[in-house]
Design an enzyme around this catalytic site. Structure first.
Site, mmCIF file in Angstrom:
data_model
loop_
_atom_site.group_PDB
_atom_site.id
_atom_site.type_symbol
_atom_site.label_atom_id
_atom_site.label_comp_id
_atom_site.label_asym_id
_atom_site.label_seq_id
_atom_site.Cartn_x
_atom_site.Cartn_y
_atom_site.Cartn_z
ATOM 1 N N HIS A 1 0.803 -1.180 -0.047
ATOM 2 C CA HIS A 1 0.092 0.177 0.035
ATOM 3 C C HIS A 1 0.720 1.354 0.114
ATOM 4 C CE1 HIS A 1 -2.903 3.233 0.938
ATOM 5 N NE2 HIS A 1 -2.401 3.307 2.076
ATOM 6 N N ASP B 1 6.303 22.589 -25.921
ATOM 7 C CA ASP B 1 6.296 21.213 -25.600
ATOM 8 C C ASP B 1 7.582 21.208 -24.374
ATOM 9 O OD1 ASP B 1 6.333 18.371 -25.371
ATOM 10 O OD2 ASP B 1 4.998 18.242 -27.327
ATOM 11 N N TRP C 1 7.197 -0.152 3.644
ATOM 12 C CA TRP C 1 7.561 0.497 2.380
ATOM 13 C C TRP C 1 9.075 1.394 2.763
ATOM 14 C CZ3 TRP C 1 8.820 5.980 1.125
ATOM 15 C CH2 TRP C 1 8.739 6.724 2.052
ATOM 16 N N SER D 1 12.964 6.788 -13.859
ATOM 17 C CA SER D 1 12.046 7.321 -14.695
ATOM 18 C C SER D 1 11.745 8.922 -13.942
ATOM 19 C CB SER D 1 10.483 6.658 -14.616
ATOM 20 O OG SER D 1 9.522 7.534 -14.629
ATOM 21 N N SER D 2 12.122 9.036 -12.697
ATOM 22 C CA SER D 2 11.693 10.222 -12.000
ATOM 23 C C SER D 2 12.800 11.053 -12.301
ATOM 24 C CB SER D 2 11.784 9.988 -10.433
ATOM 25 O OG SER D 2 10.749 9.417 -10.086
ATOM 26 N N HIS E 1 13.316 11.964 3.515
ATOM 27 C CA HIS E 1 12.747 13.168 4.019
ATOM 28 C C HIS E 1 12.532 14.089 2.792
ATOM 29 C CE1 HIS E 1 10.720 15.191 6.971
ATOM 30 N NE2 HIS E 1 11.095 16.358 6.439
ATOM 31 N N GLU F 1 11.932 13.620 -0.078
ATOM 32 C CA GLU F 1 10.751 12.546 -0.711
ATOM 33 C C GLU F 1 9.392 13.148 -0.144
ATOM 34 O OE1 GLU F 1 10.190 10.511 -3.437
ATOM 35 O OE2 GLU F 1 8.345 10.007 -2.747
ATOM 36 N N TYR G 1 8.816 16.053 0.992
ATOM 37 C CA TYR G 1 8.530 17.197 0.205
ATOM 38 C C TYR G 1 8.364 17.119 -1.419
ATOM 39 C CZ TYR G 1 9.742 18.887 4.903
ATOM 40 O OH TYR G 1 9.467 18.965 6.333
ATOM 41 N N SER H 1 -1.463 27.537 -4.534
ATOM 42 C CA SER H 1 -1.038 28.809 -4.926
ATOM 43 C C SER H 1 -1.615 29.392 -6.072
ATOM 44 C CB SER H 1 0.348 28.963 -4.703
ATOM 45 O OG SER H 1 0.900 28.398 -3.563
ATOM 46 N N HIS I 1 15.238 12.703 12.380
ATOM 47 C CA HIS I 1 14.168 12.836 13.009
ATOM 48 C C HIS I 1 13.225 11.758 12.930
ATOM 49 C CE1 HIS I 1 11.960 15.509 10.000
ATOM 50 N NE2 HIS I 1 11.414 14.136 9.900
ATOM 51 N N HIS I 2 13.533 10.909 11.903
ATOM 52 C CA HIS I 2 12.716 9.751 11.645
ATOM 53 C C HIS I 2 13.273 8.502 12.644
ATOM 54 C CE1 HIS I 2 10.285 10.775 8.024
ATOM 55 N NE2 HIS I 2 11.161 11.663 7.777
ATOM 56 N N THR J 1 6.681 26.962 6.260
ATOM 57 C CA THR J 1 5.406 26.415 5.968
ATOM 58 C C THR J 1 4.195 27.177 6.396
ATOM 59 O OG1 THR J 1 6.406 24.198 6.368
ATOM 60 C CG2 THR J 1 4.206 24.119 6.050
ATOM 61 N N LYS K 1 3.672 30.012 4.433
ATOM 62 C CA LYS K 1 2.764 29.538 3.047
ATOM 63 C C LYS K 1 1.274 29.478 3.592
ATOM 64 C CE LYS K 1 5.684 27.064 0.140
ATOM 65 N NZ LYS K 1 4.970 27.842 -1.238
ATOM 66 N N ARG L 1 2.193 0.924 14.905
ATOM 67 C CA ARG L 1 1.655 0.710 13.521
ATOM 68 C C ARG L 1 1.980 -0.716 12.783
ATOM 69 N NH1 ARG L 1 6.072 4.572 10.087
ATOM 70 N NH2 ARG L 1 4.825 3.631 8.366
#
Lengths: 377, 531
Positions: free
Chosen positions: B82, B111, B147, B174-175, B258, B260, B262, B273, B307-308, B333, B336, B455
């Protein structure tokens, strides 16, 4: 199902309860419902305080910011004839709302810093316990202080019948252990964590203690429980299939009770000590091995030794079981999902090997503890 | 650069418009940014459905205590896949789809810069998705290591793990190609007069995101390659017995992981925006500070990864550094959010579906932001790390954040893409039901986590029963609600009231609103002048 405790009334209660509500501790296992578990150490009280502080500050900012948003949603809508202004910059305002959050963040970080430092101070412990994570149980070794030398494994005591719904579930469902970690009240206990196979995490919410147990490395944390009672937790780092089935229970007792427990435990351990030179007979090993199998192997390989197709190999008719060296090697070394069982004693390993070689239709000779002893080298 | 040289005559441009293959060849050989954007969007929506079905399957098991439907080892496969599918298959490609569609139209380019590489970066995705789906059917099933694929649990997995590693490698390639394309397009192909500081916010956020992607996707590739060699070639990168360190995997993974998160939220900020000023009929407040805030978030994202990992047992100084750095992210943040609200203030607002999703985004995403700030405080994090509190937090930022922004953007630009207006009434139903069911599903998870539910648990103690039941009910409601979206989109493609060139009457609108609806196959062959 009938065994869901008062689900309707509790759902109702959940719906109307506020953020800060703490349910009163009812049954032994229900330590908390909405908030952090009731703290029984100073660190846990600090964490509670920090969390409440953060929640209140964030809540106030949230209300302030979104009352502005909802005010303008209400007032500045086209349907009410609002005409859009055209300004889109204001350096003063922008500086103000960058600086104020900065100050707020500092205010939040200061008390947190104190707690971080306190949590890391594992010096001058009265008692040191080594906690080892296994797939899927915990090993406790009292390495320093009163009770030094005590060592035991602690695993889930909830019967499979409850998990599968064939028996009503008790209030300590999935939290019952075969043997809790016993510690004295008001004494600083240093916990050294490590693991045998993959990373686990030893978590007792009431103590605000959570420390990863990392294979090959030792990490430490500490707690000083100031209340007598049993405090429960669970493994917090994904460790494979039975991650949800390796609970933790810490029984905090008075100093006198602790001394009594240590004496009793030492006597019990001496009685259990196997004579290392004894030659075991096949029926003896099979009888002992059946018990070892039930506690350690059955959850994957199943009671009938047929395993689960595609995931856990059958032991009945297994080539590995038939070959003594292969079996010894896999029991000690593990393979893929099969963990290493080297934490078991030679006698237990010999017993379970002999049992599987002579059950489920298998017929073979016995394995002596001395053979495992030799293979360990 | 050569790519900006305008096509000499309009006649010639007209010829080009019919010069593309039809039928399946149009899609397989696609080099047009709009076609490729469409492919990306349909791909990501189908992965969203697959990932959603897995989520519902695991919520089904968690409806009640006990094991009713799945064995725990299969449950772990469900949670893992998932996560992998939603992150790499649904959210990331969806934003690339938006980038393909909108960036050339917003900057006045004909293009994307590298049309054939664009084709390749899309067509890498279906094989990767295939590997992931197939991995459920190999012996031992799909990978069940979460994951995050922490070592050494990954070493115990079956061949499903290798398939996942290959799939991630392919999606990473690809990315990276997609990012190179986006950066080159934005930096070199803007219409004359469009300086960087005049660019629409969506392009800005994607420019920054693309740099993040190029910086961190190779790091992920490194981490999973080391996992692969640890599994098969006897290396010991993450094995203490061979001199390695399992925690090093986590450092490498989160150095990717991390930024990722963002990568998945910055383009969402961009979409929001764009939408708020249009429906508030007032220019975006603090455009420059929005750009600086986005850049600050991106830069800070490289120094907060550990921090993870507060519970791995870092030294005091390490914990303090990562705690302080993480708390700093709250400031840009916050800026924003303040800017968006200041844009609405004294506006003249209407509340069509894109605006509803945008306001919903701000409201619910901010809750996820606050729980993020609470989690940044190391002592609190140690208590709730790996609990449902974290699950609640990242679903508040990824579902109510990224996904709601994607919905907002889809409703906003559907008229431009299809030339038809979507069904406003159904769109509003989609919004309100999503909003309600989202909160029914994920709000109780805060309580579960605080009260101590870890979890990735296939089964849980009785004290967590009622909130889990609530979350499952909400989850099924949320899943079914998404069928409304599918219906609205299909209906909008097939027909509906004709959309005007500028259906939202965007006053200071981007270049995309100067084009007819639907946007012709080729646009801006002669670059427009931006004043």
């Amino acid at each position: 199902m009938t065994n869901t405790i008062n689900s309707r009334t509790t759902l109702l209660r959940a719906a109307c309860a506020g953020l800060l509500t703490t349910a009163a501790g009812g049954a032994a296992a229900i330590q908390s419902r909405f908030n952090l578990a009731p703290p029984v150490t100073q660190i846990a009280r600090d964490v509670h305080w920090l969390h409440n502080m953060m929640l209140i500050i964030c809540g106030l900012i949230f209300v302030a910011v979104f009352s502005v948003m909802f005010y303008s949603i209400w007032k500045h809508r086209k349907s009410k004839g609002a005409v859009a202004a055209n300004w889109h910059e204001n350096t003063t305002v922008e500086i103000v709302w960058t600086v104020i959050p900065f100050i707020i963040v500092i205010v939040m970080a200061l008390p947190a810093t104190r707690t971080v430092v306190a949590m890391k101070d594992t010096s001058n412990a009265d008692l040191t316990v080594k906690v080892t994570g296994y797939q899927w149980q915990w090993g406790y070794d009292y390495v320093r202080g009163e009770g030094e030398g005590i060592s035991f494994l602690s695993k889930l005591a909830t019967p499979v019948a409850q998990i599968e719904g064939r028996e009503p579930r008790t209030s300590t469902y999935l939290l019952d252990v075969t043997q809790p970690l016993v510690v004295p009240v008001n004494k600083k206990v240093r916990v050294i964590t490590t693991a045998n196979d993959v990373i686990h995490a030893w978590w007792v919410p009431a103590f605000s203690v959570k420390q990863d147990a990392i294979p090959g490395f030792a990490r430490d944390t500490w707690f000083r429980a100031d209340k007598i009672g049993t405090f429960r937790g669970q493994c917090a780092e994904l460790c494979g299939k039975d991650h949800a089935f390796m609970p933790i229970a810490v029984q905090v007792v008075s100093a006198e009770d602790y001394t009594k427990w240590v004496a009793g435990k030492k006597k019990e351990m001496a009685a259990l000590q196997d004579d290392p030179l004894k030659q075991w007979t096949l029926p003896e090993l099979v009888a002992r091995g059946e018990k070892v199998y039930q506690t350690n192997c059955q959850s994957c390989h199943q009671a009938n030794g047929q395993g689960v197709a595609g995931a856990f190999p059958a032991l009945a008719g297994s080539k590995v079981v038939a070959s003594k060296p292969d079996q010894i090697q896999i029991l000690l070394g593990g393979k893929n999902l099969m963990p290493s069982w080297k934490a078991l004693s030679d006698v237990e390993l010999a017993a379970v090997a002999t049992y599987t070689r002579n059950s489920f239709g298998n017929k073979s000779d016995e394995v002596q503890p001395t053979e495992f002893k030799a293979a360990r080298k | 650069m050569s790519a900006v040289i305008p096509t000499p005559t309009a006649d010639h441009a007209h010829d080009h418009a019919h010069d593309h293959p039809h039928g399946w060849r149009r899609w397989l050989y696609a080099t047009n940014h709009k076609d490729i954007g469409t492919l990306y969007l349909w791909f990501s929506f189908s992965m969203f459905i697959v990932g959603g079905v897995l989520a519902l399957a695991l919520r089904l098991e968690l409806f009640q205590p006990g094991l009713q439907f799945w064995r725990p080892e299969f449950f772990n496969q469900l949670t893992t896949m998932h996560g992998v599918i939603m992150v790499f298959g649904a959210i990331m490609p969806a934003f690339v789809g938006f980038a393909n569609w909108m960036i050339p139209m917003q900057i006045g380019a004909p293009d994307m810069a590298f049309a054939r590489m664009n084709n390749f970066s899309f067509w890498l995705l279906p094989p990767a998705a295939l590997l992931i789906v197939v991995s459920f059917f190999v012996p031992g099933g799909a990978t069940a290591a979460g994951w995050t694929l922490y070592a050494p649990l990954t070493v115990q997995m079956g061949p499903g793990m290798d398939l996942a590693i290959f799939a991630l490698h392919i999606m990473g390639a690809s990315s990276i190609m997609g990012s190179i394309n986006i950066i080159t397009t934005i930096l070199n192909m803007r219409a004359p007069g469009m300086t960087l500081m005049k660019m629409p916010m969506f392009c800005w956020t994607w420019l920054i995101t693309a740099y993040l992607l190029i910086a961190v996707m190779p790091v992920l590739a490194g981490a999973i390659t080391m996992t692969l060699t640890d599994r098969h070639f006897g290396t010991s990168f993450f094995n203490a017995a061979g001199g390695g360190d399992p925690v090093m995997y986590q450092h490498i993974f989160w150095f990717f992981g991390h930024p990722e998160v963002y990568i998945m939220i910055l383009p969402a900020f961009g979409i929001i925006s764009q939408i708020i000023p249009v429906f508030a009929r007032k220019p975006l407040f603090g455009y420059a500070s929005m750009v600086y805030a986005t850049a600050s978030i991106a830069i800070l994202s490289f120094i907060v990864w550990a921090h993870h990992m507060f519970t791995t047992g870092m030294p005091v100084t390490g914990q303090l550094f990562f705690m302080y750095a993480t708390m700093l992210i709250a400031i840009p943040t916050g800026v924003k959010v303040f800017n968006w609200i200041a844009t609405m203030y004294k506006g003249s607002m209407t509340f069509e579906t894109p605006m509803l999703f945008a306001i919903g985004f701000i409201f619910v995403f901010t809750m996820g932001g606050f729980t993020g700030l609470i989690l940044a405080v190391a002592p609190i994090d140690i208590q709730v790390q790996d609990s449902y509190y974290v699950v609640a937090h990242f679903h508040y930022v990824l579902v109510a954040g990224s996904l709601f922004a994607l919905f907002a953007g889809a409703y906003f630009w559907l008229p431009k893409w299809t030339g038809h207006m979507y069904d406003e009434k159904l769109g509003k139903w989609h919004f309100w039901l999503s909003m309600i069911f989202f909160n029914v599903t994920f709000f109780p998870m805060h309580f579960l986590g605080l009260a101590g539910m870890p979890r990735r648990y296939a089964d849980y103690p009785m004290q967590f029963a009622d909130f889990n039941m609530m979350a499952t009910i909400g989850g099924f409601g949320f899943g079914l609600t998404q069928m409304i979206f599918l219906y609205v989109v299909v209906k909008c493609i097939k027909g509906g009231p004709k959309a005007a060139e500028n259906p939202w009457h965007a006053a200071d609108g981007g270049l995309e609103w100067t084009l007819p609806s639907p946007a012709p196959f080729h646009t801006f062959e002669t670059p427009p002048m931006v004043r």
